[in-house]
Scaffold this active site. Structure first.
Site, PDB file in Angstrom:
ATOM      1  N   HIS A 188      13.757  -5.804  28.250  1.00 39.88           N
ATOM      2  CA  HIS A 188      13.371  -4.450  27.852  1.00 39.88           C
ATOM      3  C   HIS A 188      14.619  -3.604  27.566  1.00 39.88           C
ATOM      4  O   HIS A 188      14.554  -2.629  26.817  1.00 39.88           O
ATOM      5  CB  HIS A 188      12.552  -3.771  28.956  1.00 39.88           C
ATOM      6  N   ASP A 260       6.763 -10.885  21.867  1.00 36.43           N
ATOM      7  CA  ASP A 260       6.817  -9.856  22.903  1.00 36.43           C
ATOM      8  C   ASP A 260       7.003  -8.515  22.189  1.00 36.43           C
ATOM      9  O   ASP A 260       7.209  -8.466  20.962  1.00 36.43           O
ATOM     10  CB  ASP A 260       7.970 -10.150  23.866  1.00 36.43           C
TER      11      ASP A 260
END
Length: 511
Positions: A188, A260
Protein backbone atom coordinates in the site's frame (compact mmCIF):
# COMPACT_ATOMS: atom_id res chain seq x y z
CA UNK A 1 -15.44 -0.32 -34.83
CA UNK A 2 -18.84 -1.78 -34.03
CA UNK A 3 -21.30 0.46 -32.22
CA UNK A 4 -23.75 -1.16 -29.83
CA UNK A 5 -27.16 -0.07 -28.64
CA UNK A 6 -26.91 3.07 -26.56
CA UNK A 7 -24.09 4.47 -28.67
CA UNK A 8 -21.17 2.69 -26.93
CA UNK A 9 -18.68 1.13 -29.35
CA UNK A 10 -17.27 -2.32 -28.58
CA UNK A 11 -13.81 -1.02 -27.70
CA UNK A 12 -15.14 1.46 -25.15
CA UNK A 13 -17.50 -1.16 -23.79
CA UNK A 14 -14.67 -3.65 -23.34
CA UNK A 15 -12.58 -1.01 -21.59
CA UNK A 16 -15.39 -0.39 -19.11
CA UNK A 17 -16.01 -4.11 -18.66
CA UNK A 18 -12.52 -4.79 -17.28
CA UNK A 19 -12.79 -2.14 -14.54
CA UNK A 20 -13.80 -2.94 -10.95
CA UNK A 21 -14.38 0.52 -9.44
CA UNK A 22 -15.64 1.50 -6.03
CA UNK A 23 -17.81 4.44 -5.03
CA UNK A 24 -18.71 6.41 -1.93
CA UNK A 25 -21.96 6.26 0.00
CA UNK A 26 -24.49 3.58 0.82
CA UNK A 27 -26.60 4.06 -2.32
CA UNK A 28 -25.53 3.67 -5.92
CA UNK A 29 -24.69 7.07 -7.49
CA UNK A 30 -26.17 7.99 -10.85
CA UNK A 31 -22.80 7.89 -12.61
CA UNK A 32 -22.28 4.26 -11.56
CA UNK A 33 -25.71 3.17 -12.77
CA UNK A 34 -25.07 4.96 -16.07
CA UNK A 35 -21.71 3.20 -16.52
CA UNK A 36 -23.36 -0.18 -15.86
CA UNK A 37 -25.63 0.55 -18.78
CA UNK A 38 -22.61 1.41 -20.94
CA UNK A 39 -20.69 -1.79 -20.25
CA UNK A 40 -19.29 -1.69 -16.74
CA UNK A 41 -19.62 -5.24 -15.40
CA UNK A 42 -18.18 -5.10 -11.87
CA UNK A 43 -18.49 -2.97 -8.76
CA UNK A 44 -16.27 -3.13 -5.68
CA UNK A 45 -17.74 -2.59 -2.22
CA UNK A 46 -15.90 -1.38 0.88
CA UNK A 47 -16.84 -0.67 4.48
CA UNK A 48 -17.96 2.85 3.57
CA UNK A 49 -20.73 1.35 1.42
CA UNK A 50 -22.27 -0.88 4.09
CA UNK A 51 -24.55 0.10 6.97
CA UNK A 52 -26.48 -3.15 7.50
CA UNK A 53 -27.28 -6.43 5.72
CA UNK A 54 -30.66 -5.07 4.68
CA UNK A 55 -29.18 -1.89 3.23
CA UNK A 56 -26.53 -3.92 1.39
CA UNK A 57 -29.19 -6.18 -0.12
CA UNK A 58 -31.11 -3.12 -1.33
CA UNK A 59 -27.93 -1.65 -2.82
CA UNK A 60 -27.02 -4.80 -4.75
CA UNK A 61 -30.63 -5.17 -5.94
CA UNK A 62 -30.45 -1.64 -7.35
CA UNK A 63 -27.24 -2.49 -9.17
CA UNK A 64 -28.83 -5.60 -10.65
CA UNK A 65 -31.87 -3.64 -11.75
CA UNK A 66 -29.46 -1.82 -14.06
CA UNK A 67 -27.41 -4.88 -15.04
CA UNK A 68 -28.67 -8.31 -14.02
CA UNK A 69 -25.32 -10.11 -14.20
CA UNK A 70 -23.19 -7.46 -12.49
CA UNK A 71 -20.27 -8.78 -10.43
CA UNK A 72 -20.50 -7.31 -6.94
CA UNK A 73 -17.10 -7.74 -5.30
CA UNK A 74 -16.01 -7.24 -1.71
CA UNK A 75 -12.87 -7.63 0.38
CA UNK A 76 -14.34 -9.86 3.09
CA UNK A 77 -11.64 -12.12 4.49
CA UNK A 78 -13.24 -12.41 7.91
CA UNK A 79 -10.90 -11.92 10.85
CA UNK A 80 -9.06 -8.62 10.83
CA UNK A 81 -10.21 -7.67 7.30
CA UNK A 82 -13.97 -7.27 7.28
CA UNK A 83 -16.31 -5.02 5.34
CA UNK A 84 -19.62 -6.61 6.32
CA UNK A 85 -18.91 -5.90 9.99
CA UNK A 86 -16.47 -3.03 9.67
CA UNK A 87 -17.89 -1.14 12.66
CA UNK A 88 -18.25 -4.06 15.06
CA UNK A 89 -15.54 -6.56 14.15
CA UNK A 90 -16.04 -9.86 12.38
CA UNK A 91 -18.17 -12.81 13.45
CA UNK A 92 -15.56 -15.06 11.82
CA UNK A 93 -11.94 -15.62 12.81
CA UNK A 94 -9.39 -15.00 10.09
CA UNK A 95 -7.06 -17.35 8.27
CA UNK A 96 -4.38 -17.55 10.95
CA UNK A 97 -6.87 -18.74 13.55
CA UNK A 98 -8.19 -21.36 11.15
CA UNK A 99 -4.65 -22.45 10.40
CA UNK A 100 -3.93 -22.74 14.13
CA UNK A 101 -6.86 -25.16 14.48
CA UNK A 102 -5.78 -26.99 11.30
CA UNK A 103 -9.12 -28.63 10.63
CA UNK A 104 -9.82 -28.28 6.91
CA UNK A 105 -13.48 -29.18 7.35
CA UNK A 106 -13.86 -26.36 9.85
CA UNK A 107 -12.22 -23.96 7.38
CA UNK A 108 -14.60 -25.11 4.66
CA UNK A 109 -17.61 -24.63 6.97
CA UNK A 110 -16.51 -21.15 8.04
CA UNK A 111 -15.91 -20.09 4.42
CA UNK A 112 -19.27 -21.52 3.37
CA UNK A 113 -21.14 -19.67 6.09
CA UNK A 114 -19.34 -16.43 5.29
CA UNK A 115 -20.16 -16.97 1.60
CA UNK A 116 -23.78 -17.71 2.43
CA UNK A 117 -24.07 -14.39 4.24
CA UNK A 118 -22.45 -12.56 1.32
CA UNK A 119 -24.75 -14.23 -1.19
CA UNK A 120 -27.81 -13.39 0.88
CA UNK A 121 -26.82 -9.72 0.56
CA UNK A 122 -26.26 -9.97 -3.20
CA UNK A 123 -22.45 -10.16 -3.20
CA UNK A 124 -21.04 -12.75 -5.61
CA UNK A 125 -17.27 -12.17 -5.79
CA UNK A 126 -15.03 -12.15 -2.73
CA UNK A 127 -11.43 -10.92 -2.92
CA UNK A 128 -10.38 -13.80 -0.65
CA UNK A 129 -8.74 -16.00 0.52
CA UNK A 130 -5.16 -14.93 1.13
CA UNK A 131 -2.98 -17.85 0.02
CA UNK A 132 0.23 -16.12 1.14
CA UNK A 133 2.68 -18.16 3.20
CA UNK A 134 3.69 -15.82 6.03
CA UNK A 135 7.35 -16.79 5.92
CA UNK A 136 8.69 -13.40 7.08
CA UNK A 137 7.52 -12.74 10.65
CA UNK A 138 8.18 -9.02 10.10
CA UNK A 139 5.49 -8.88 7.42
CA UNK A 140 3.46 -5.71 8.10
CA UNK A 141 0.53 -6.40 5.80
CA UNK A 142 -0.16 -10.15 5.71
CA UNK A 143 0.43 -11.60 9.20
CA UNK A 144 -2.80 -13.09 10.57
CA UNK A 145 -4.34 -12.82 7.12
CA UNK A 146 -2.24 -15.88 6.24
CA UNK A 147 -3.11 -19.42 7.30
CA UNK A 148 0.47 -19.67 8.56
CA UNK A 149 4.16 -20.06 7.78
CA UNK A 150 3.90 -23.70 6.73
CA UNK A 151 3.41 -24.21 3.01
CA UNK A 152 1.44 -27.43 3.25
CA UNK A 153 -0.91 -25.99 5.85
CA UNK A 154 -1.50 -22.86 3.77
CA UNK A 155 -2.20 -24.97 0.69
CA UNK A 156 -4.76 -27.31 2.21
CA UNK A 157 -6.65 -24.52 3.95
CA UNK A 158 -6.61 -22.30 0.86
CA UNK A 159 -8.24 -25.14 -1.09
CA UNK A 160 -10.80 -25.74 1.67
CA UNK A 161 -11.66 -22.04 1.83
CA UNK A 162 -12.13 -21.82 -1.95
CA UNK A 163 -14.36 -24.89 -1.91
CA UNK A 164 -16.45 -23.63 1.00
CA UNK A 165 -16.91 -20.12 -0.34
CA UNK A 166 -17.84 -21.21 -3.84
CA UNK A 167 -20.25 -23.87 -2.55
CA UNK A 168 -22.29 -20.90 -1.32
CA UNK A 169 -22.36 -19.40 -4.82
CA UNK A 170 -19.70 -16.74 -4.25
CA UNK A 171 -16.63 -16.70 -6.49
CA UNK A 172 -13.30 -16.89 -4.66
CA UNK A 173 -10.44 -14.59 -5.66
CA UNK A 174 -7.28 -16.20 -4.29
CA UNK A 175 -4.54 -13.69 -3.51
CA UNK A 176 -1.83 -12.27 -3.69
CA UNK A 177 -0.12 -14.06 -6.62
CA UNK A 178 2.70 -15.13 -6.71
CA UNK A 179 2.80 -14.76 -2.91
CA UNK A 180 3.10 -11.74 -0.60
CA UNK A 181 4.23 -13.54 2.54
CA UNK A 182 8.00 -13.05 2.36
CA UNK A 183 7.95 -9.26 2.48
CA UNK A 184 8.76 -6.66 5.12
CA UNK A 185 7.18 -3.80 3.11
CA UNK A 186 3.48 -2.98 2.74
CA UNK A 187 2.61 -2.61 -0.97
CA UNK A 188 0.00 0.00 0.00
CA UNK A 189 2.96 2.29 0.70
CA UNK A 190 5.86 1.11 -1.51
CA UNK A 191 6.98 -1.69 -3.84
CA UNK A 192 8.03 -4.81 -1.90
CA UNK A 193 10.77 -7.03 -3.29
CA UNK A 194 11.20 -10.76 -2.74
CA UNK A 195 14.77 -11.92 -3.32
CA UNK A 196 14.63 -15.71 -3.18
CA UNK A 197 15.59 -18.29 -5.82
CA UNK A 198 12.99 -19.57 -8.27
CA UNK A 199 13.02 -23.04 -6.72
CA UNK A 200 12.07 -21.60 -3.32
CA UNK A 201 9.20 -19.71 -4.91
CA UNK A 202 8.05 -22.85 -6.69
CA UNK A 203 8.09 -24.99 -3.57
CA UNK A 204 6.86 -22.40 -1.08
CA UNK A 205 4.91 -19.47 -2.54
CA UNK A 206 3.28 -21.22 -5.50
CA UNK A 207 2.08 -24.36 -3.74
CA UNK A 208 -1.06 -22.78 -2.16
CA UNK A 209 -1.96 -21.24 -5.54
CA UNK A 210 -1.69 -24.64 -7.21
CA UNK A 211 -4.06 -25.94 -4.56
CA UNK A 212 -6.49 -23.06 -5.17
CA UNK A 213 -6.43 -23.67 -8.92
CA UNK A 214 -7.03 -27.40 -8.38
CA UNK A 215 -9.97 -26.48 -6.12
CA UNK A 216 -11.46 -24.40 -8.95
CA UNK A 217 -10.82 -20.84 -7.74
CA UNK A 218 -12.79 -18.64 -10.13
CA UNK A 219 -10.40 -15.70 -9.78
CA UNK A 220 -6.81 -14.98 -8.73
CA UNK A 221 -5.53 -11.58 -7.59
CA UNK A 222 -2.07 -10.39 -8.54
CA UNK A 223 0.37 -8.82 -6.08
CA UNK A 224 2.19 -5.53 -6.47
CA UNK A 225 5.55 -7.10 -5.65
CA UNK A 226 8.86 -7.34 -7.50
CA UNK A 227 10.18 -10.90 -7.72
CA UNK A 228 13.52 -10.73 -9.60
CA UNK A 229 13.78 -14.50 -9.95
CA UNK A 230 10.61 -14.37 -12.06
CA UNK A 231 10.86 -10.90 -13.61
CA UNK A 232 13.66 -8.48 -12.64
CA UNK A 233 11.98 -5.47 -14.23
CA UNK A 234 8.28 -5.37 -13.46
CA UNK A 235 6.08 -6.15 -10.46
CA UNK A 236 3.84 -9.18 -10.78
CA UNK A 237 0.72 -7.16 -11.62
CA UNK A 238 2.48 -5.70 -14.67
CA UNK A 239 4.55 -8.75 -15.64
CA UNK A 240 3.66 -10.84 -18.68
CA UNK A 241 6.21 -13.41 -17.55
CA UNK A 242 4.38 -13.88 -14.26
CA UNK A 243 0.73 -13.51 -15.27
CA UNK A 244 0.84 -15.10 -18.70
CA UNK A 245 3.96 -17.26 -18.63
CA UNK A 246 3.74 -18.58 -15.07
CA UNK A 247 0.09 -18.36 -13.98
CA UNK A 248 -1.53 -19.11 -17.33
CA UNK A 249 1.22 -21.23 -18.88
CA UNK A 250 3.01 -23.23 -16.20
CA UNK A 251 0.16 -23.45 -13.69
CA UNK A 252 -2.54 -23.85 -16.33
CA UNK A 253 -4.93 -21.31 -14.83
CA UNK A 254 -7.74 -20.16 -17.12
CA UNK A 255 -9.96 -18.13 -14.78
CA UNK A 256 -10.17 -14.41 -14.13
CA UNK A 257 -7.00 -12.53 -13.13
CA UNK A 258 -7.78 -9.47 -11.01
CA UNK A 259 -5.22 -6.85 -10.01
CA UNK A 260 -4.78 -5.68 -6.45
CA UNK A 261 -5.87 -2.06 -5.96
CA UNK A 262 -4.18 0.04 -8.63
CA UNK A 263 -4.22 3.14 -6.42
CA UNK A 264 -1.76 1.46 -4.03
CA UNK A 265 1.57 3.29 -3.98
CA UNK A 266 3.51 0.28 -5.28
CA UNK A 267 1.89 0.96 -8.67
CA UNK A 268 0.43 4.46 -8.51
CA UNK A 269 3.63 5.96 -7.10
CA UNK A 270 5.80 4.53 -9.89
CA UNK A 271 3.67 4.06 -12.99
CA UNK A 272 0.47 5.99 -12.26
CA UNK A 273 -2.89 4.25 -12.32
CA UNK A 274 -3.61 4.93 -16.01
CA UNK A 275 -0.28 3.63 -17.29
CA UNK A 276 -0.30 0.86 -14.71
CA UNK A 277 -3.75 -0.31 -15.82
CA UNK A 278 -2.71 -0.47 -19.46
CA UNK A 279 0.44 -2.42 -18.60
CA UNK A 280 -1.53 -4.79 -16.35
CA UNK A 281 -4.05 -5.70 -19.06
CA UNK A 282 -1.27 -6.05 -21.61
CA UNK A 283 0.54 -8.39 -19.21
CA UNK A 284 -2.49 -10.65 -18.84
CA UNK A 285 -4.73 -9.16 -16.14
CA UNK A 286 -8.45 -9.28 -16.94
CA UNK A 287 -9.91 -6.97 -14.33
CA UNK A 288 -8.56 -3.74 -12.87
CA UNK A 289 -9.41 -3.24 -9.22
CA UNK A 290 -9.57 0.43 -8.29
CA UNK A 291 -11.66 2.21 -5.73
CA UNK A 292 -10.20 1.68 -2.28
CA UNK A 293 -9.11 5.30 -2.29
CA UNK A 294 -10.26 6.46 -5.74
CA UNK A 295 -13.99 6.12 -6.12
CA UNK A 296 -15.56 8.46 -8.64
CA UNK A 297 -16.65 8.78 -12.24
CA UNK A 298 -13.57 10.81 -13.15
CA UNK A 299 -11.33 7.85 -12.27
CA UNK A 300 -13.46 5.47 -14.33
CA UNK A 301 -13.32 7.84 -17.31
CA UNK A 302 -9.56 8.23 -17.03
CA UNK A 303 -8.96 4.48 -16.94
CA UNK A 304 -11.46 3.76 -19.70
CA UNK A 305 -9.89 6.38 -21.94
CA UNK A 306 -6.36 5.20 -21.15
CA UNK A 307 -7.24 1.67 -22.26
CA UNK A 308 -9.02 2.84 -25.41
CA UNK A 309 -6.14 5.13 -26.36
CA UNK A 310 -3.59 2.36 -25.74
CA UNK A 311 -5.44 0.13 -28.20
CA UNK A 312 -5.71 2.86 -30.80
CA UNK A 313 -2.01 3.74 -30.69
CA UNK A 314 -0.92 0.11 -30.75
CA UNK A 315 0.33 -0.25 -27.15
CA UNK A 316 -2.40 -2.71 -26.17
CA UNK A 317 -3.67 -5.35 -28.62
CA UNK A 318 -7.40 -5.04 -29.08
CA UNK A 319 -7.70 -8.84 -28.91
CA UNK A 320 -6.08 -8.84 -25.44
CA UNK A 321 -8.61 -6.28 -24.16
CA UNK A 322 -11.47 -8.25 -25.73
CA UNK A 323 -10.18 -11.48 -24.15
CA UNK A 324 -10.02 -9.80 -20.74
CA UNK A 325 -13.56 -8.47 -21.10
CA UNK A 326 -14.81 -11.90 -22.16
CA UNK A 327 -13.36 -13.46 -19.02
CA UNK A 328 -15.13 -10.88 -16.87
CA UNK A 329 -18.41 -11.62 -18.61
CA UNK A 330 -17.87 -15.37 -18.24
CA UNK A 331 -17.46 -15.04 -14.48
CA UNK A 332 -20.48 -12.74 -14.36
CA UNK A 333 -22.53 -15.46 -16.09
CA UNK A 334 -21.36 -18.08 -13.61
CA UNK A 335 -22.05 -15.82 -10.64
CA UNK A 336 -25.50 -14.81 -11.87
CA UNK A 337 -26.62 -18.45 -11.73
CA UNK A 338 -24.53 -19.65 -8.77
CA UNK A 339 -24.88 -16.57 -6.61
CA UNK A 340 -28.15 -17.38 -4.93
CA UNK A 341 -27.89 -17.75 -1.18
CA UNK A 342 -27.26 -21.37 -0.20
CA UNK A 343 -29.83 -23.08 1.96
CA UNK A 344 -27.12 -25.02 3.79
CA UNK A 345 -26.07 -23.25 6.98
CA UNK A 346 -23.65 -24.04 9.75
CA UNK A 347 -25.33 -21.61 12.11
CA UNK A 348 -24.45 -18.22 13.44
CA UNK A 349 -22.08 -19.68 16.05
CA UNK A 350 -19.62 -21.38 13.67
CA UNK A 351 -17.29 -18.37 13.81
CA UNK A 352 -17.22 -18.26 17.60
CA UNK A 353 -16.78 -22.03 17.73
CA UNK A 354 -13.75 -21.73 15.44
CA UNK A 355 -12.32 -18.82 17.46
CA UNK A 356 -12.59 -20.86 20.68
CA UNK A 357 -10.76 -23.77 19.10
CA UNK A 358 -8.00 -21.47 17.85
CA UNK A 359 -6.93 -20.25 21.31
CA UNK A 360 -3.53 -21.22 22.70
CA UNK A 361 -3.50 -20.74 26.49
CA UNK A 362 -0.26 -20.75 28.50
CA UNK A 363 -0.09 -20.45 32.29
CA UNK A 364 3.09 -19.19 33.96
CA UNK A 365 5.17 -21.92 35.68
CA UNK A 366 3.98 -22.62 39.20
CA UNK A 367 0.49 -21.28 38.62
CA UNK A 368 -1.10 -24.51 37.48
CA UNK A 369 -2.71 -25.40 34.16
CA UNK A 370 -5.28 -23.62 31.99
CA UNK A 371 -7.93 -25.87 33.54
CA UNK A 372 -7.03 -24.92 37.13
CA UNK A 373 -6.19 -21.25 36.58
CA UNK A 374 -8.52 -19.13 38.67
CA UNK A 375 -10.62 -16.87 36.40
CA UNK A 376 -11.23 -13.21 37.08
CA UNK A 377 -14.35 -12.34 39.04
CA UNK A 378 -13.63 -8.63 39.61
CA UNK A 379 -13.64 -6.07 36.77
CA UNK A 380 -10.05 -5.64 35.50
CA UNK A 381 -8.22 -2.85 33.73
CA UNK A 382 -7.66 -3.59 30.04
CA UNK A 383 -4.53 -1.92 28.64
CA UNK A 384 -4.52 -2.18 24.85
CA UNK A 385 -1.02 -1.62 23.43
CA UNK A 386 -2.13 -0.44 20.03
CA UNK A 387 -0.01 -0.45 16.85
CA UNK A 388 -0.82 1.53 13.72
CA UNK A 389 -3.32 -0.48 11.67
CA UNK A 390 -2.30 -1.46 8.17
CA UNK A 391 -4.44 -0.10 5.36
CA UNK A 392 -5.92 -3.48 4.42
CA UNK A 393 -7.37 -3.77 7.91
CA UNK A 394 -8.19 -0.09 8.40
CA UNK A 395 -8.42 1.82 11.66
CA UNK A 396 -12.24 1.97 11.74
CA UNK A 397 -12.73 -1.66 12.76
CA UNK A 398 -12.57 -2.18 16.53
CA UNK A 399 -10.29 -4.87 17.89
CA UNK A 400 -9.29 -6.28 21.24
CA UNK A 401 -11.20 -7.80 24.15
CA UNK A 402 -12.31 -4.70 26.05
CA UNK A 403 -15.89 -4.69 24.78
CA UNK A 404 -16.29 -8.39 25.49
CA UNK A 405 -14.87 -8.08 29.02
CA UNK A 406 -17.13 -5.10 29.73
CA UNK A 407 -20.05 -7.30 28.69
CA UNK A 408 -18.97 -10.27 30.82
CA UNK A 409 -17.61 -8.25 33.77
CA UNK A 410 -19.49 -4.93 33.99
CA UNK A 411 -17.30 -2.24 35.49
CA UNK A 412 -14.22 -3.23 33.48
CA UNK A 413 -12.13 -0.12 32.69
CA UNK A 414 -10.18 0.22 29.47
CA UNK A 415 -7.38 2.32 28.01
CA UNK A 416 -5.35 2.42 24.80
CA UNK A 417 -1.62 3.15 24.59
CA UNK A 418 0.72 3.51 21.63
CA UNK A 419 4.33 4.31 20.81
CA UNK A 420 3.30 7.96 20.64
CA UNK A 421 2.36 8.04 24.32
CA UNK A 422 5.98 8.03 25.42
CA UNK A 423 7.52 9.87 22.44
CA UNK A 424 10.64 7.78 23.07
CA UNK A 425 13.02 6.16 20.63
CA UNK A 426 15.75 3.60 21.12
CA UNK A 427 15.89 0.62 23.51
CA UNK A 428 13.68 2.23 26.15
CA UNK A 429 10.87 3.15 23.80
CA UNK A 430 7.53 2.15 25.26
CA UNK A 431 8.45 2.45 28.93
CA UNK A 432 6.29 5.54 29.33
CA UNK A 433 3.35 3.71 27.79
CA UNK A 434 3.84 0.94 30.33
CA UNK A 435 4.05 3.37 33.24
CA UNK A 436 0.96 5.22 32.00
CA UNK A 437 -0.96 1.95 31.90
CA UNK A 438 0.13 1.10 35.44
CA UNK A 439 -1.00 4.46 36.73
CA UNK A 440 -4.34 4.22 34.97
CA UNK A 441 -4.95 0.68 36.25
CA UNK A 442 -4.56 1.52 39.92
CA UNK A 443 -5.23 -1.57 42.04
CA UNK A 444 -7.19 -3.41 39.36
CA UNK A 445 -5.87 -6.61 37.80
CA UNK A 446 -4.35 -5.76 34.42
CA UNK A 447 -5.17 -7.46 31.14
CA UNK A 448 -2.58 -6.32 28.57
CA UNK A 449 -3.63 -6.75 24.95
CA UNK A 450 -0.93 -6.74 22.26
CA UNK A 451 -0.84 -7.28 18.54
CA UNK A 452 2.37 -8.64 16.97
CA UNK A 453 4.56 -7.91 19.98
CA UNK A 454 7.56 -9.32 18.07
CA UNK A 455 7.30 -6.58 15.42
CA UNK A 456 7.04 -3.62 17.84
CA UNK A 457 9.96 -3.02 20.23
CA UNK A 458 8.03 -0.26 22.02
CA UNK A 459 5.25 -2.73 22.74
CA UNK A 460 7.64 -5.32 24.16
CA UNK A 461 9.21 -2.61 26.33
CA UNK A 462 5.81 -1.47 27.61
CA UNK A 463 4.97 -5.06 28.45
CA UNK A 464 8.32 -5.42 30.26
CA UNK A 465 7.39 -2.44 32.42
CA UNK A 466 3.92 -3.80 33.18
CA UNK A 467 5.11 -7.29 34.08
CA UNK A 468 7.99 -6.06 36.22
CA UNK A 469 5.55 -4.13 38.41
CA UNK A 470 2.56 -6.47 38.09
CA UNK A 471 3.60 -10.08 37.39
CA UNK A 472 -0.03 -11.20 37.75
CA UNK A 473 -0.86 -9.36 34.49
CA UNK A 474 -2.77 -11.40 31.93
CA UNK A 475 -1.42 -11.02 28.37
CA UNK A 476 -3.56 -11.48 25.27
CA UNK A 477 -1.67 -11.62 21.93
CA UNK A 478 -4.06 -10.91 19.04
CA UNK A 479 -1.51 -10.94 16.24
CA UNK A 480 0.95 -13.60 15.15
CA UNK A 481 2.22 -15.16 18.42
CA UNK A 482 5.89 -15.03 17.51
CA UNK A 483 7.13 -13.68 20.85
CA UNK A 484 7.47 -16.11 23.76
CA UNK A 485 4.38 -16.37 26.00
CA UNK A 486 4.64 -14.37 29.21
CA UNK A 487 2.40 -13.09 31.98
CA UNK A 488 0.49 -15.03 34.61
CA UNK A 489 -1.81 -16.16 31.82
CA UNK A 490 -0.99 -15.79 28.12
CA UNK A 491 -3.70 -16.23 25.51
CA UNK A 492 -2.85 -16.30 21.81
CA UNK A 493 -5.99 -15.74 19.76
CA UNK A 494 -4.31 -15.79 16.31
CA UNK A 495 -6.37 -12.81 15.20
CA UNK A 496 -8.19 -9.70 16.38
CA UNK A 497 -11.73 -10.38 15.14
CA UNK A 498 -14.59 -9.73 17.54
CA UNK A 499 -15.11 -13.47 18.04
CA UNK A 500 -11.43 -13.90 18.89
CA UNK A 501 -11.85 -11.28 21.63
CA UNK A 502 -14.99 -13.02 22.85
CA UNK A 503 -13.23 -16.38 23.06
CA UNK A 504 -10.33 -14.89 25.05
CA UNK A 505 -12.69 -13.05 27.40
CA UNK A 506 -14.52 -16.28 28.10
CA UNK A 507 -11.27 -17.91 29.24
CA UNK A 508 -10.29 -14.94 31.40
CA UNK A 509 -13.65 -14.84 33.16
CA UNK A 510 -14.33 -18.57 33.17
CA UNK A 511 -17.65 -17.86 31.50
Amino acid sequence: MTTLAGGTDTLTRDALTVLQPGFTGTTAPDWLLRRLGEGLASVGLFGRNIASPGQLAELTARLRAERGDVLVAIDEEGGDVTRLEVRTGSSFPGNHALGAVDDVELTREVAHELGRRLASCGVNLNWAPSADVNSDPRNPVIGVRSFGADTGLAARHTAAYVTGLQSAGVAACTKHFPGHGDTAVDSHHALPRIDVPADVLTDRELTPFRAAIAAGSRAVMSAHILVPALDPDRPATLSRRILNGLLRGELGYDGLIVTDGMEMRAIAGTYGIERGSVLAVAAGADAICVGGGLADDATVRRLRDALVTAVRVGELPEERLAEAADRVRALARWASTAGRASEETHGSEIGLHAARRALTVTVAPGLGSPETFKPLTEPPYVAALTPVANIAVGDETPWGIAAELVHLLPGTVTGSFSAEDGKESGPGAGQSAGRAALQAAGPRRIVAVVRDEHRHPWMASALDTLLAARPDTIVVEMGVPQAAPRGALHIATHGAARVCGRAAAEVITGL
